[in-house]
Each structure stands twice: as C-alpha cells, then as structure tokens.
Design a protein around this motif. Structure first.
Motif, PDB file in Angstrom:
ATOM      1  N   UNK A   9       0.810  -1.212   0.000  1.00 18.76           N
ATOM      2  CA  UNK A   9       0.000   0.000   0.000  1.00 18.76           C
ATOM      3  C   UNK A   9       0.844   1.263   0.000  1.00 18.76           C
ATOM      4  N   UNK A  10       1.916   1.270   0.796  1.00 20.12           N
ATOM      5  CA  UNK A  10       2.805   2.438   0.818  1.00 20.12           C
ATOM      6  C   UNK A  10       3.511   2.602  -0.516  1.00 20.12           C
ATOM      7  N   UNK A  11       3.924   1.495  -1.119  1.00 19.60           N
ATOM      8  CA  UNK A  11       4.604   1.569  -2.419  1.00 19.60           C
ATOM      9  C   UNK A  11       3.664   2.128  -3.490  1.00 19.60           C
ATOM     10  N   UNK A  12       2.414   1.664  -3.488  1.00 21.58           N
ATOM     11  CA  UNK A  12       1.452   2.159  -4.479  1.00 21.58           C
ATOM     12  C   UNK A  12       1.161   3.637  -4.268  1.00 21.58           C
ATOM     13  N   UNK A  13       1.094   4.055  -2.992  1.00 19.37           N
ATOM     14  CA  UNK A  13       0.801   5.468  -2.723  1.00 19.37           C
ATOM     15  C   UNK A  13       1.907   6.389  -3.219  1.00 19.37           C
ATOM     16  N   UNK A  14       3.130   5.873  -3.344  1.00 14.67           N
ATOM     17  CA  UNK A  14       4.243   6.687  -3.834  1.00 14.67           C
ATOM     18  C   UNK A  14       4.297   6.754  -5.359  1.00 14.67           C
ATOM     19  N   UNK A  15       3.505   5.937  -6.015  1.00 14.26           N
ATOM     20  CA  UNK A  15       3.477   5.928  -7.471  1.00 14.26           C
ATOM     21  C   UNK A  15       2.352   6.825  -7.970  1.00 14.26           C
ATOM     22  N   UNK A  16       2.681   7.737  -8.852  1.00 15.89           N
ATOM     23  CA  UNK A  16       1.691   8.709  -9.316  1.00 15.89           C
ATOM     24  C   UNK A  16       0.675   8.111 -10.272  1.00 15.89           C
ATOM     25  N   UNK A  17       1.045   7.071 -11.003  1.00 14.27           N
ATOM     26  CA  UNK A  17       0.152   6.517 -12.014  1.00 14.27           C
ATOM     27  C   UNK A  17      -0.770   5.428 -11.474  1.00 14.27           C
ATOM     28  N   UNK A  18      -0.705   5.141 -10.160  1.00 16.23           N
ATOM     29  CA  UNK A  18      -1.558   4.114  -9.575  1.00 16.23           C
ATOM     30  C   UNK A  18      -2.895   4.708  -9.145  1.00 16.23           C
ATOM     31  N   UNK A  19      -3.865   3.815  -8.887  1.00 15.13           N
ATOM     32  CA  UNK A  19      -5.189   4.257  -8.447  1.00 15.13           C
ATOM     33  C   UNK A  19      -5.077   4.867  -7.054  1.00 15.13           C
ATOM     34  N   UNK A  20      -5.595   6.075  -6.830  1.00 20.91           N
ATOM     35  CA  UNK A  20      -5.370   6.756  -5.542  1.00 20.91           C
ATOM     36  C   UNK A  20      -6.103   6.120  -4.375  1.00 20.91           C
ATOM     37  N   UNK A  21      -7.205   5.409  -4.606  1.00 18.37           N
ATOM     38  CA  UNK A  21      -7.969   4.830  -3.503  1.00 18.37           C
ATOM     39  C   UNK A  21      -7.508   3.424  -3.133  1.00 18.37           C
ATOM     40  N   UNK A  22      -6.781   2.788  -4.002  1.00 21.66           N
ATOM     41  CA  UNK A  22      -6.363   1.416  -3.745  1.00 21.66           C
ATOM     42  C   UNK A  22      -5.316   1.334  -2.637  1.00 21.66           C
ATOM     43  N   UNK A  23      -4.389   2.283  -2.624  1.00 26.29           N
ATOM     44  CA  UNK A  23      -3.324   2.279  -1.621  1.00 26.29           C
ATOM     45  C   UNK A  23      -3.856   2.479  -0.200  1.00 26.29           C
ATOM     46  N   UNK A  24      -4.728   3.486   0.065  1.00 24.01           N
ATOM     47  CA  UNK A  24      -5.268   3.613   1.435  1.00 24.01           C
ATOM     48  C   UNK A  24      -6.045   2.381   1.887  1.00 24.01           C
ATOM     49  N   UNK A  25      -6.750   1.739   0.969  1.00 24.28           N
ATOM     50  CA  UNK A  25      -7.489   0.530   1.337  1.00 24.28           C
ATOM     51  C   UNK A  25      -6.543  -0.573   1.783  1.00 24.28           C
ATOM     52  N   UNK A  26      -5.434  -0.735   1.059  1.00 23.43           N
ATOM     53  CA  UNK A  26      -4.455  -1.748   1.453  1.00 23.43           C
ATOM     54  C   UNK A  26      -3.826  -1.420   2.805  1.00 23.43           C
ATOM     55  N   UNK A  27      -3.536  -0.149   3.021  1.00 19.45           N
ATOM     56  CA  UNK A  27      -2.917   0.249   4.294  1.00 19.45           C
ATOM     57  C   UNK A  27      -3.875   0.013   5.454  1.00 19.45           C
ATOM     58  N   UNK A  28      -5.155   0.363   5.269  1.00 19.21           N
ATOM     59  CA  UNK A  28      -6.145   0.178   6.334  1.00 19.21           C
ATOM     60  C   UNK A  28      -6.358  -1.301   6.623  1.00 19.21           C
TER      61      UNK A  28
END
Length: 409
Positions: A152-171
């Motif tokens: 989730x943290x890795x995805x949140x650092x990528x600009x081209x990834x879906x913005x809502x997917x990373x917070x869901x993984x972290x939660x």
C-alpha cells in the motif's frame, strides 16, 4: 465476587505498606535504562553519527548509517549490556513481588539478588528462550500484514496508480496487523508462568518452568489477558496525552515543547502509579494459576495449605456462607409466613365449615317439615284455600240477588 476483583483487592492491600518500595524500584530501573541509552547515544556521536538526524529521517539516514559495521557493533554492545543489567533486575523485581504475596518483609535491594545466585544465569536463559519464541511467532503472524501495508505504501508513492487502492491496502493491513499482534500476545501467554517459576520461591529450571507453564496455562490464556486488560483504565490519561501530542506536532510547532513536557509528566506519573499495582496484581494472579494447576494435577485433589487458592476459596466460601445465612433467614421467614397463611386458611376453613354445618342443619329441618306432607297434598291444600266452599258461595249469591232487587226498586 469475581476472581479478578478478589485478586485486585488483595494485591492493593498487600502493596499498601510496600508501595513506596515499588515506586523506588521503577525509578531505579528507569535510571539504569536511561544511563545505558545515554552511553549508547554518546558512543554513536563519538563515532561521528548524528542520532538527531536519524530520528528525523530514519528511512534515508539508516541506509547510510548501516553501510559501516561500526553502528552494528555499538548497537550489539548496547544490547548485551542492557540484557546483562536489566533482565536480572526484572526477575529480581518479580521475586520482590512474589515475596510480598507470602507477606514477607521485603527490601528494595532484593531486586539485585539474582547477581548473587544462580538466578542470574537462569534469568538470561529465560529471557533468550522467550525472546526467540516471540521472534519466531511474530515473523509468522506479522509477515502478511506487513507485506500488505508495504504494498500500500509503495502504491501510494506511485503517481500513475489508483489513488484509492493504496489507502485501502494500508487500512486492511493495519487491521490485520492488530489482529496478528493480539494473536501473538495470546500465544505467548502459555509461557506467562515461566518467569516466576525460576524465582527463589520455586527455583525451577528454565526448561521445567517453560514446560510447566505450557501445561498449566492451556485453558487460562484468554483469562490472563482479560485480567491484564482490566488495568487499561489507568492508561487513559497517558493515551489521551500522546494522541494530543501527535496532532499538535503535525499542526502547531509552537506547542511541541510544552506538549513534550506534558507527555513526560503524565507518562512518569502513570508509570509510578500504575506499574507497581500492575506488577503486584499480575504476579499474584500468575501464582494463583500455578497453584491451581498444582491443585488439579495433585493425585489426591488437595492443595497445599497456605496457598492463594485456599485463601481465595475461603473468601468465596465466606461469601457463600453469608449468602446461605441470608437464604436461611429468608426460608425461615417464608416458613413463618406459610404458617401464618396456614393458620388463616384453617380459621377461614373452620368458619366456612361451621357455616356449612348450620346451613345443612337448616336445610335438614326444612326438608323434615316439608317431608311431613307429600307434595300432592300441599298443592291440593293450596287449591282448597284458593277455591271457596259451597256454604260460602250461597251467601254471595243471596247478596247478589238483594242488590239486583234494590236496583229494580
């Protein structure tokens, strides 16, 4: 009264005359720990490493820091010193509280007794044994949630990834991590009795203490966790102050230093007030669980006299005796009330019986009077009384004729 309340009450009573000693022990351990950390930090600074920068940018600076073997050596030496100094004192502290449960005279210097006996080596071996077990089970339970959070943290650092997917993984990863930590703590409760069993009161070896604890804690792990969580009310001020400090550090820099001071004061007061009661209560509860296991495993099913099990059973029996006395009084009152009710019922029934006897006598007399004449005779008599005789009819006819003659005249 519940077992946890009984143990808390008794632990407070036992600690009444030793509370100051418990506070002094906490201060001694804190000072020793502070000195070790200070020397460790001083060694880092003397070697040219900036710990302040490490605390501010731990991710980037740690990669630069641990490229050299010197930080590893300093950290390892600090770890060994802390283990050799703090661990025996912690076992000595358990020995201190265990002696209080026997109502013995204790001294603050008792925490240093492991340095003078075989308890020093057993305390180190016990700490390493339980530490390796905790490390293994932690890697087993924590690997998956940590991996989810990392993705989730890795995805949140990528600009081209879906913005809502990373917070869901972290939660989701954080929630799974909390569950994993609880399961780790629940698993480690099987070894909860081992540290007190190597103390001077029982003098078990490390292997025997671990094995005995595993056997006696099979059905009491959740029970012990529940008892520990019952002390969480003492930590509410500490939790609230740290939450306030977290949000203040992010929003208002001017309040950071006052909040740090407040956190230090609240943490110190909470530790000095909470830790002695917590250690006293948990030590007493663990001793109870051990003696309960001895009681169950005993072939005759009889516990040794003078144990906490017997003391608590006596307290429960005294409470039960009081309840039985109250129940006996209630039964006596109910019996007296039932006697009164029975007397009232008997009186009412006797009066009703007398009334029924009188009514029956009256009915019998009436029946006797009626039975002197047959029913047909009574009816004929009523008919005779209602119909006039021939002698009575003749004067009536004569009067009618005279009245008619008078009318004609």
């Amino acid at each position: 009264m519940r077992l946890s309340k009984l143990i808390k009450r008794d632990s407070k009573l036992l600690l009444t005359n030793n509370y100051g000693k418990g506070v002094l022990i906490i201060l001694i351990i804190s000072i020793i720990n502070f000195i070790i950390n200070f020397v460790d930090g001083l060694a880092f600074n003397l070697c040219g490493y900036d710990l302040i920068r490490l605390s501010e940018d731990i991710y980037n600076y740690s990669q630069e820091l641990f490229t050299s073997p010197i930080p590893f050596i300093i950290s390892f030496v600090g770890f060994i010193i802390k283990m050799l100094l703090i661990v025996p004192i912690m076992i000595g502290t358990l020995n201190f509280y265990l002696n209080i449960t026997d109502k013995e005279n204790v001294s603050v210097s008792d925490i240093f007794n492991p340095y003078e006996s075989k308890l020093f080596g057993k305390s180190i071996l016990m700490w390493l044994n339980l530490g390796i077990k905790r490390l293994f089970i932690s890697l087993l339970f924590v690997a998956i949630p940590i991996a989810v959070i990392s993705v989730g943290v890795f995805i949140s650092l990528q600009a081209d990834m879906h913005p809502l997917f990373a917070p869901m993984l972290i939660i989701v990863g954080s929630l799974v991590l909390l569950v994993a930590l609880f399961l780790i703590e629940l698993f480690m409760q099987r070894y909860a009795l081992a540290p007190i069993l190597i103390c001077n009161k029982y003098s078990y070896g490390v292997h025997k203490a671990v094995k005995t604890s595993t056997n006696y804690m099979k059905h009491h792990k959740g029970e012990l966790i529940g008892f520990k969580l019952s002390y969480i009310g003492y930590l509410i001020p500490f939790i609230l102050v740290n939450i306030m400090y977290f949000f203040t550090e992010e929003t208002d820099f001017a309040l950071v230093m006052p909040m740090k001071l407040l956190v230090f004061v609240v943490t110190t007061l909470t530790a000095l007030f909470f830790v002695p009661y917590y250690l006293m209560g948990t030590t007493m509860y663990k001793r109870y669980l051990f003696e309960l296991g001895e009681h169950i495993s005993n072939a005759n099913g009889q516990a040794v006299q003078g144990t906490i099990v017997n003391d608590i059973n006596q307290q429960d029996s005294s409470v039960n005796v009081g309840n039985l006395n109250i129940q006996e009084k209630n039964t006596n009152n109910e019996y007296s009330n039932s006697q009164i009710n029975n007397n009232n019922v008997e009186n009412i029934s006797s009066v009703n019986a007398e009334d029924t006897v009188i009514t029956e006598e009256m009915n019998n007399t009436n029946q006797q009077e009626v039975s002197t004449q047959p029913t047909s005779t009574v009816i004929e008599a009523l008919q005779v009384e209602s119909e006039p005789t021939e002698q009575e009819q003749k004067p009536i006819e004569n009067t009618i004729d005279t009245e008619e003659s008078n009318t004609e005249i």
